[in-house]
Design a protein around this motif. Structure first.
Motif, PDB file in Angstrom:
ATOM      1  N   THR A  24      28.908  51.054  66.121  1.00  0.00           N
ATOM      2  CA  THR A  24      28.162  50.581  65.314  1.00  0.00           C
ATOM      3  C   THR A  24      26.777  50.059  65.772  1.00  0.00           C
ATOM      4  OG1 THR A  24      28.941  48.600  64.756  1.00  0.00           O
ATOM      5  CG2 THR A  24      29.701  50.271  63.380  1.00  0.00           C
ATOM      6  N   ASP A  25      26.895  49.754  66.975  1.00  0.00           N
ATOM      7  CA  ASP A  25      25.680  48.967  67.465  1.00  0.00           C
ATOM      8  C   ASP A  25      25.164  49.931  68.971  1.00  0.00           C
ATOM      9  OD1 ASP A  25      24.069  47.309  69.130  1.00  0.00           O
ATOM     10  OD2 ASP A  25      25.013  45.783  68.949  1.00  0.00           O
ATOM     11  N   THR A  82      26.960  51.974  54.903  1.00  0.00           N
ATOM     12  CA  THR A  82      26.010  51.712  55.679  1.00  0.00           C
ATOM     13  C   THR A  82      25.130  50.370  55.574  1.00  0.00           C
ATOM     14  OG1 THR A  82      24.333  52.978  54.403  1.00  0.00           O
ATOM     15  CG2 THR A  82      25.181  54.280  56.176  1.00  0.00           C
ATOM     16  N   SER A  83      25.190  49.893  54.477  1.00  0.00           N
ATOM     17  CA  SER A  83      24.736  48.409  54.406  1.00  0.00           C
ATOM     18  C   SER A  83      25.643  47.216  55.388  1.00  0.00           C
ATOM     19  CB  SER A  83      24.504  48.006  52.835  1.00  0.00           C
ATOM     20  OG  SER A  83      25.849  47.988  52.335  1.00  0.00           O
ATOM     21  N   SER A 122      26.745  47.767  58.137  1.00  0.00           N
ATOM     22  CA  SER A 122      26.645  48.180  59.462  1.00  0.00           C
ATOM     23  C   SER A 122      25.963  46.987  60.168  1.00  0.00           C
ATOM     24  CB  SER A 122      25.924  49.461  59.910  1.00  0.00           C
ATOM     25  OG  SER A 122      24.495  49.362  59.484  1.00  0.00           O
ATOM     26  N   ARG A 123      24.856  46.236  59.509  1.00  0.00           N
ATOM     27  CA  ARG A 123      24.132  44.934  60.173  1.00  0.00           C
ATOM     28  C   ARG A 123      25.286  43.852  60.372  1.00  0.00           C
ATOM     29  NH1 ARG A 123      22.666  41.328  56.518  1.00  0.00           N
ATOM     30  NH2 ARG A 123      22.755  41.962  54.155  1.00  0.00           N
ATOM     31  N   LEU A 124      26.297  43.748  59.502  1.00  0.00           N
ATOM     32  CA  LEU A 124      27.232  42.781  59.569  1.00  0.00           C
ATOM     33  C   LEU A 124      28.353  43.061  60.535  1.00  0.00           C
ATOM     34  CD1 LEU A 124      27.646  41.968  55.798  1.00  0.00           C
ATOM     35  CD2 LEU A 124      26.290  40.858  57.349  1.00  0.00           C
ATOM     36  N   THR A 141      28.857  43.943  63.755  1.00  0.00           N
ATOM     37  CA  THR A 141      28.117  44.006  64.807  1.00  0.00           C
ATOM     38  C   THR A 141      29.257  43.995  66.111  1.00  0.00           C
ATOM     39  OG1 THR A 141      27.764  41.891  64.818  1.00  0.00           O
ATOM     40  CG2 THR A 141      26.058  43.267  63.966  1.00  0.00           C
ATOM     41  N   GLY A 173      27.949  53.402  59.005  1.00  0.00           N
ATOM     42  CA  GLY A 173      26.826  53.465  60.137  1.00  0.00           C
ATOM     43  C   GLY A 173      27.311  53.756  61.591  1.00  0.00           C
TER      44      GLY A 173
END
Length: 236
Positions: free
Chosen positions: A81-82, A69-70, A72-74, A76, A42
Motif C-alpha cells: 500500500t506504500d 481506498t480511504s 490506505s492512508r491509515l 501504512t 489501495g
C-alpha cells in the motif's frame, strides 16, 4: 473454520489470485452457491481486481468490489500500500516478506464479508489461505480463523444462520496442492493474478511470483503464466 460439510451459500473473499480462484472452482464443484467479494484497499497490484472480474464472469456468479481506498492512508508501512516501500524479491520467506503485511487486512475483509453473509442469509464465508502463509501472515493461521469465526457468530447472534461456518479448504495444504486441485477442476490459471508489482505481466521475481512458479513446478503442472524477462545476468 476448517470445512466440515459443504455450505449452501458462501461469500468468498475473491482477490483474482490463484488461491481464491481455485477455492471458487472447488466450492462451485461441490454445488455451493457463490457470492464473490473483492476489496480495493489501495493495493499497488490493483490489477488483480480486473482479473477477479474476468474470472467472476467466467464462473457466471455475483461479484462485488468493496472500496476501501480511504483506508490506505491509515494502513501504512506495507509494500502493498506504500509506493515508497519496495516489494521484496526472491523466495517467500518471513524475513523478506514481512514488509508485505497489511495491518489487520484479513480481519477487515472477513468481518465485511461476514456482514454480507448475514445480510444475504449465506451460511459461510470462504477464504483461500494456505499453509505457506502461516509463518508470514498471522491472520492466515488456523488459530486466527478459529477465533474470528467465534467472534462473527457471537457478534451476529440472533441474525446469523445457526450452521454458519468459516470455510478455508486449503488452510492446512500447500500452494502446490492448490495448483493440483486447480488443474483437476480446470481452473483457467492464465486468468489469475499473483504478482505484487502490478505491472502488465507478472514480474517473475517478487515473492508471490517465485512462490507461484515453484508451486507449478512442484505440482508438475504446466505454468501458463507470462513472466517478464529476467534482467540480463539475473537468474530465476
Amino acid at each position: 473454520m476448517l470445512k466440515t460439510a459443504a455450505p449452501r451459500h458462501a461469500v468468498l473473499i475473491f482477490s483474482g489470485g490463484l488461491d481464491s480462484a481455485v477455492t471458487a472452482y472447488k466450492l462451485r464443484d461441490e454445488g455451493v452457491t457463490l457470492s464473490l467479494l473483492s476489496f480495493n484497499y489501495g493495493q499497488r497490484h490493483v490489477k488483480e481486481l480486473a482479473q477477479a472480474a474476468v474470472l467472476a464472469d467466467r464462473l457466471g456468479v455475483v461479484h462485488d468490489i468493496v472500496d476501501l481506498t480511504s483506508l490506505s492512508r491509515l494502513l501504512t508501512g506495507s509494500a502493498l500500500t506504500d509506493p515508497a516501500i519496495e516489494v521484496p524479491h526472491g523466495h517467500y520467506r518471513a524475513e523478506t516478506m514481512r514488509s508485505t503485511v497489511v495491518p489487520n487486512r484479513n480481519a477487515i475483509m472477513l468481518e465485511i464479508s461476514a456482514g454480507a453473509a448475514v445480510a444475504s442469509g449465506a451460511d459461510a464465508v470462504a477464504f483461500g489461505a494456505h499453509s505457506g502463509d502461516h509463518a508470514i501472515y498471522p491472520d492466515c493461521r488456523p488459530e486466527f480463523f478459529t477465533l474470528i469465526e467465534a467472534t462473527i457468530k457471537s457478534g451476529n447472534e440472533g441474525q446469523i444462520v445457526p450452521d454458519f461456518q468459516l470455510v478455508a479448504p486449503f488452510l492446512e495444504r500447500t500452494k502446490a496442492d492448490i495448483v493440483r486441485e486447480g488443474a483437476r477442476l480446470g481452473v483457467p490459471f492464465e486468468l489469475t493474478w499473483s504478482c505484487y508489482e502490478g505491472g502488465e505481466v507478472h514480474c517473475g521475481a517478487c515473492g508471490t511470483c517465485v512462490e507461484r512458479r515453484e508451486a507449478f513446478t512442484e505440482a508438475a503442472v504446466a505454468d501458463p503464466t507470462i513472466y517478464a524477462p529476467a534482467p540480463e545476468g539475473a537468474t530465476r
